[in-house]
Enzyme design. Structure first.
Site, short mmCIF file in Angstrom:
data_model
loop_
_atom_site.label_atom_id
_atom_site.label_comp_id
_atom_site.label_asym_id
_atom_site.label_seq_id
_atom_site.Cartn_x
_atom_site.Cartn_y
_atom_site.Cartn_z
N GLU A 123 19.39 28.22 -21.17
CA GLU A 123 19.75 28.07 -19.76
C GLU A 123 20.96 27.17 -19.63
OE1 GLU A 123 16.11 28.55 -16.93
OE2 GLU A 123 15.48 27.16 -18.48
N HIS A 251 19.51 26.94 -6.46
CA HIS A 251 19.51 27.88 -7.60
C HIS A 251 20.55 28.95 -7.29
CE1 HIS A 251 18.25 30.56 -10.75
NE2 HIS A 251 17.41 29.64 -11.19
N ARG A 297 24.08 24.56 -13.21
CA ARG A 297 23.70 25.25 -11.99
C ARG A 297 24.56 24.98 -10.77
NH1 ARG A 297 17.26 25.17 -11.70
NH2 ARG A 297 17.24 26.53 -13.50
N HIS A 358 16.30 24.98 -4.11
CA HIS A 358 15.34 25.24 -5.20
C HIS A 358 14.57 24.00 -5.61
CE1 HIS A 358 13.84 27.22 -8.77
NE2 HIS A 358 14.44 26.37 -9.58
N ARG A 393 19.72 18.27 -12.00
CA ARG A 393 18.65 18.50 -12.98
C ARG A 393 19.05 19.57 -13.98
NH1 ARG A 393 14.06 22.32 -13.11
NH2 ARG A 393 15.15 23.30 -11.38
N LEU A 399 9.29 21.08 -15.12
CA LEU A 399 7.89 21.26 -15.57
C LEU A 399 7.59 20.19 -16.61
CD1 LEU A 399 7.52 25.14 -15.96
CD2 LEU A 399 6.52 23.70 -14.18
P1 FAD Z 1 3.84 21.81 -7.01
O1 FAD Z 1 3.61 22.70 -8.15
O2 FAD Z 1 4.75 22.30 -5.94
O3 FAD Z 1 2.44 21.46 -6.36
C1 FAD Z 1 2.37 20.73 -5.16
C2 FAD Z 1 0.96 20.79 -4.63
O4 FAD Z 1 0.80 19.90 -3.52
C3 FAD Z 1 0.54 22.15 -4.11
O5 FAD Z 1 -0.77 22.38 -4.54
C4 FAD Z 1 0.55 21.98 -2.59
O6 FAD Z 1 -0.30 22.85 -1.89
C5 FAD Z 1 0.11 20.55 -2.47
N1 FAD Z 1 0.45 19.87 -1.21
C6 FAD Z 1 1.67 19.71 -0.65
N2 FAD Z 1 1.57 19.00 0.49
C7 FAD Z 1 0.26 18.69 0.65
C8 FAD Z 1 -0.49 17.99 1.63
N3 FAD Z 1 0.09 17.44 2.73
N4 FAD Z 1 -1.82 17.88 1.48
C9 FAD Z 1 -2.46 18.44 0.41
N5 FAD Z 1 -1.79 19.14 -0.54
C10 FAD Z 1 -0.46 19.25 -0.43
N6 FAD Z 1 10.91 24.22 -13.29
C11 FAD Z 1 11.01 24.31 -14.63
O7 FAD Z 1 11.00 23.30 -15.32
N7 FAD Z 1 11.09 25.54 -15.21
C12 FAD Z 1 11.09 26.69 -14.51
O8 FAD Z 1 11.15 27.76 -15.07
C13 FAD Z 1 11.03 26.61 -13.10
N8 FAD Z 1 11.08 27.74 -12.34
C14 FAD Z 1 10.90 27.63 -10.99
C15 FAD Z 1 10.87 28.79 -10.23
C16 FAD Z 1 10.64 28.72 -8.86
C17 FAD Z 1 10.61 29.97 -8.03
C18 FAD Z 1 10.45 27.46 -8.26
C19 FAD Z 1 10.18 27.37 -6.79
C20 FAD Z 1 10.51 26.30 -9.01
C21 FAD Z 1 10.75 26.38 -10.38
N9 FAD Z 1 10.80 25.23 -11.17
C22 FAD Z 1 10.91 25.34 -12.52
C23 FAD Z 1 10.51 23.91 -10.58
C24 FAD Z 1 9.05 23.55 -10.88
O9 FAD Z 1 8.26 24.70 -10.75
C25 FAD Z 1 8.53 22.49 -9.94
O10 FAD Z 1 9.42 21.41 -9.87
C26 FAD Z 1 7.18 21.97 -10.43
O11 FAD Z 1 6.30 23.05 -10.60
C27 FAD Z 1 6.61 20.99 -9.43
O12 FAD Z 1 5.29 20.69 -9.79
P2 FAD Z 1 4.45 19.69 -8.91
O13 FAD Z 1 3.11 19.62 -9.52
O14 FAD Z 1 5.21 18.45 -8.71
O15 FAD Z 1 4.39 20.38 -7.46
C1 SIN Z 2 14.76 29.55 -13.67
O1 SIN Z 2 13.96 30.22 -14.32
O2 SIN Z 2 15.93 29.84 -13.49
C2 SIN Z 2 14.25 28.29 -13.06
C3 SIN Z 2 14.29 27.23 -14.05
C4 SIN Z 2 14.27 25.91 -13.40
O3 SIN Z 2 14.32 25.80 -12.18
O4 SIN Z 2 14.26 24.93 -14.14
#
Ligand code: FAD
Ligand code: SIN
Length: 551
Positions: A123, A251, A297, A358, A393, A399
C-alpha cells in the site's frame, strides 16, 4: 418520563470494534466487563476493513523500516516512542489473532497452512509489502473471531442498541496549596437503551472509550452509519484534551455512484497494479508523485481532487481490467461482488472513484497506556490520538494501532487493578425527561445533519482556506447552538444524540484547522501552502475549560 436503572461493572467499554473487543477479552480475566454498543455487536468500522493489517513478518522487512515509513508519512508529528512500541508489538498481535482463529491469506491461495508464507499486500507509503489480509474482508474476519471468543466468556456482557450519551463525572476539589485545577474523575456513562427508551446508569471505576471515528461528519465517506464521533464529543464535553482534529484522512478511491452511496475500493487494488485515469483515458499520477498510484494517500487524494476540478467531471477511473478476471475475483471477492451490485463489473469496466472521508488521525489525547487527562477514563482505537499517525496515517496501520492499544490498556489495568486507590461513587443525578418530544421542531433540526455533512465536504475538505474555514465556523456555530438547545429541551433520542455529536466533532475539526497556519500531512490550505516547522511542529490541543459554555 425516563427512570434511572443502575448497572455496576469492574470495566465499562464503549464500542465493539477491534479496540473494544480485544480489550474486553484481555480484561475478562480480571473482572466483570460491560460492552455498550449502539447498534448490532458487529456494526463497526472494523467490520468494513479491507486492505489488512500492517506488520513486519517478511525476512527482508524490518521494524526499523516500518517505523521509518510511519514517521515519514506522519510528517513530523508522530511520536517515535509510540510508533516503536506499536510497530514492534505487531508480530505478537498477529499471533494472538491467529490463536483466536483468524486465518490470514497465504501466497497463491486463500487459506494458509502453518509454516506457509503470508501473502503480503502493498500500500501507499510502505517501502515493503507488509500488509497481512484475509482476501479483501480482513476486518469482517477479525470482528467475527473476536466476537466468537467474547461470547464464550461468562463475565462479559454485550449491551447491543445501547448508545452512550455522556460521561458521569465527579469533580474533586484539590487543596489550594497544590495550585492545581480540580480533579475530574469518570465513574461511567449515561446510556440510552434504544428499543426500550430507558436511560441507564452504567457505573465503573474504569471506563474505556473505544467508539471509533467520525467519517459521518462528511458527505462522502467510506464509514458506516455508526461513525459519528460520539466518544470524542463526550470526552470534549467532559473536559478531556482533544488533539489534532484537523488531520482527516480522505481515502482516494471510494466507488462513485450518482445516488451518493459509496463503497471502499481498497488501496491494495492499486498495490496489485490498478491504474488511475481521467474519464478520457489520461493517466495522471506521474504528474503528481514519483511513486504514482502508490504515493501516500493524501497526495493521491489531492491529485484526484485536482483532476476532478480541472476536468469538471464527477469522478476519475481506477482501471484493473488488465489484472485478469480470475485473479480479481479471487483476490478481491468482496469488492468484485459489491461493485457488481452497483452495476460495475470490475473485470470488464473501469471503476468510477472519488475521494471520501475515511479516518481520523486525531481524537482523545492519550498516553501509551490509553490514559486521558480525566482520572479513570481511558480511550483506544480510532477515537484516541496516541501520536502514532501524526499528521497522516500510513495505510493499514490503524487496525494494528487499535489492537495494540486495546491490549496495552489491558496490560496497564492488569498491573494497577489491585493497587489503585478507588474513590466512592458520587451521588448521580437522576435522568428525568419531563417534556414531550417536539416532532415538529425535530422535522427541521434533523435536516441539519445533511447540511453539516455537505458544509464539511465543501468547506473543510481536502483543500482548505482561511475564508472557507471561517465561513464554515460561523455556520457551524449556529447549527451546533440550535442542536444543543433542542437536545437540552427534549426527551433523549438516539438520532438527537448522534446529531449533537456530529455537530460537536465538526466544530472541533474546524477550530483545529483554523489553529494550524501551515500545510502538513492531511491538512492542506492554499493560504499557507508550506510546512512551518518553526511554529507548528506540534500538536493542536483543544480542551473545554469554561464549563458554563459549550464552545
Ligand atoms: P470501530 O471498529 O469503528 O468500532 C467502534 C464501535 O463503537 C462500534 O461498535 C460502534 O457501534 C460503537 N459506538 C460508537 N459510538 C457509540 C456510542 N455512543 N455508544 C455505544 N457504542 C458506540 N484500517 C486498517 O488498518 N486496514 C484496513 O484495511 C482498513 N480498511 C478500512 C476500510 C473501511 C471501509 C473503513 C471505514 C476503515 C478502514 N480502516 C482500515 C480503518 C479501521 O477499520 C478503523 O480505524 C478501525 O477498525 C477502528 O476500530 P475501533 O475499534 O477503534 O472502532
Ligand atoms: C484500504 O484497504 O485501502 C484501507 C486501508 C486503510 O485504511 O488502512
Amino acid at each position: 418520563m425516563v427512570r434511572n436503572n443502575y448497572q455496576d461493572y469492574d470495566f465499562l467499554i464503549i464500542g465493539s470494534g477491534i479496540a473494544g473487543l480485544s480489550l474486553a477479552l484481555e480484561l475478562s480475566e480480571l473482572g466483570s466487563v460491560a460492552i455498550l454498543t449502539k447498534k448490532g455487536d458487529s456494526d463497526s468500522n472494523t467490520n468494513y476493513a479491507q486492505g489488512g493489517i500492517a506488520t513486519v513478518t517478511a525476512a527482508r522487512d524490518s521494524f526499523e523500516s516500518h517505523i521509518n515509513d510511519t514517521l515519514r508519512v506522519g510528517c513530523g508529528l508522530s511520536k517515535p516512542e509510540v510508533v516503536e512500541a506499536i510497530v514492534c508489538s505487531g508480530p505478537e498481535n498477529i499471533k494472538w489473532l491467529t490463536k483466536l482463529g483468524v486465518n490470514f491469506s497465504a501466497q497463491n491461495s486463500k487459506r494458509r497452512s502453518p509454516g506457509e508464507d503470508y501473502d503480503l499486500g502493498k500500500e501507499g507509503g510502505h517501502t515493503h509489502s507488509r500488509v497481512l489480509h484475509v482476501a479483501d474482508y480482513t476486518g469482517r474476519e477479525i470482528e467475527h473471531r473476536l466476537l466468537t471468543s467474547i461470547r464464550a466468556r461468562d463475565n462479559v456482557t454485550i449491551f447491543e442498541n445501547h448508545i452512550a450519551i455522556d460521561l458521569l463525572l465527579g469533580i474533586h476539589k484539590v487543596p489550594p496549596a497544590t495550585k492545581g485545577v480540580d480533579i475530574r474523575v469518570c465513574y461511567g456513562v449515561y446510556a440510552l437503551d434504544v428499543p426500550n427508551q430507558i436511560v441507564k446508569v452504567f457505573r465503573s471505576h474504569r471506563t474505556i472509550i473505544a467508539s471509533g471515528g467520525a467519517g459521518r461528519i462528511y458527505y462522502h465517506t467510506t464509514n458506516p452509519d455508526i461513525a459519528t464521533g460520539d466518544g470524542i464529543a463526550m470526552a470534549y464535553r467532559a473536559g478531556a484534551v482533544i488533539r489534532n482534529m484537523e488531520f482527516v484522512q480522505f481515502h482516494p478511491t471510494s466507488l462513485y455512484t450518482p445516488e451518493g452511496r459509496t463503497f471502499l475500493i481498497s488501496e491494495t487494488v492499486r498495490g496489485e497494479g490498478g491504474k488511475l485515469m481521467t474519464i478520457d483515458g489520461r493517466h495522471f499520477m506521474a504528474d503528481y508523485h514519483k511513486d504514482k498510484e502508490l504515493a501516500p494517500r493524501d497526495v493521491v487524494a489531492r491529485a484526484i481532487d485536482a483532476e476532478i476540478k480541472k476536468t469538471g467531471d464527477k469522478f476519475v477511473y481506477l482501471d484493473v481490467r488488465h489484472l485478469g478476471s480470475q485473479f480479481l475475483q479471487s483476490r478481491f471477492p468482496n469488492i468484485y461482488q459489491n461493485c457488481l451490485r452497483f452495476g460495475v463489473d470490475i473485470t470488464s469496466d473501469p471503476i468510477p472513484v472519488v475521494p471520501a472521508a475515511h479516518y481520523f488521525c486525531g481524537g482523545i489525547a492519550v498516553d501509551l497506556d490509553g490514559r486521558t487527562n480525566i482520572e479513570h477514563l481511558f480511550a483506544c482505537g480510532e477515537t484516541a490520538c496516541t501520536g502514532m499517525h501524526g499528521a497522516n496515517r500510513l495505510a493499514s496501520n490503524s487496525l494494528l494501532e487499535a489492537l495494540a492499544m486495546g491490549r496495552f490498556v489491558a496490560e496497564y489495568i492488569h498491573a494497577t487493578f489491585a493497587k489503585q486507590k478507588i474513590r466512592k461513587y458520587p451521588r448521580i443525578r437522576n435522568w428525568i425527561d419531563e417534556t414531550v418530544f417536539d416532532h415538529h421542531e425535530w422535522g427541521m433540526i434533523s435536516h441539519d445533519e445533511d447540511t453539516i455533512r455537505r458544509l464539511m465536504s465543501d468547506y473543510v475538505g481536502i483543500v482548505r482556506s482561511d475564508k472557507r474555514l471561517n465561513r464554515a465556523l460561523e455556520r457551524m456555530y449556529i447549527h451546533a447552538r440550535d442542536i444543543e438547545e433542542f437536545y437540552q429541551q427534549n426527551p433523549v433520542r438516539a438520532a438527537v444524540i448522534e446529531l449533537r455529536n456530529i455537530s460537536a466533532v465538526a466544530m472541533l475539526v474546524i477550530r483545529s484547522a483554523l489553529m494550524r497556519l501551515e500545510s502538513r500531512g492531511l491538512h492542506y490550505t492554499i493560504d499557507y501552502p508550506d510546512t512551518d516547522d518553526v511554529h507548528y511542529n506540534r500538536d493542536t490541543d483543544i480542551r473545554r475549560t469554561d464549563f458554563t459554555k459549550m464552545w
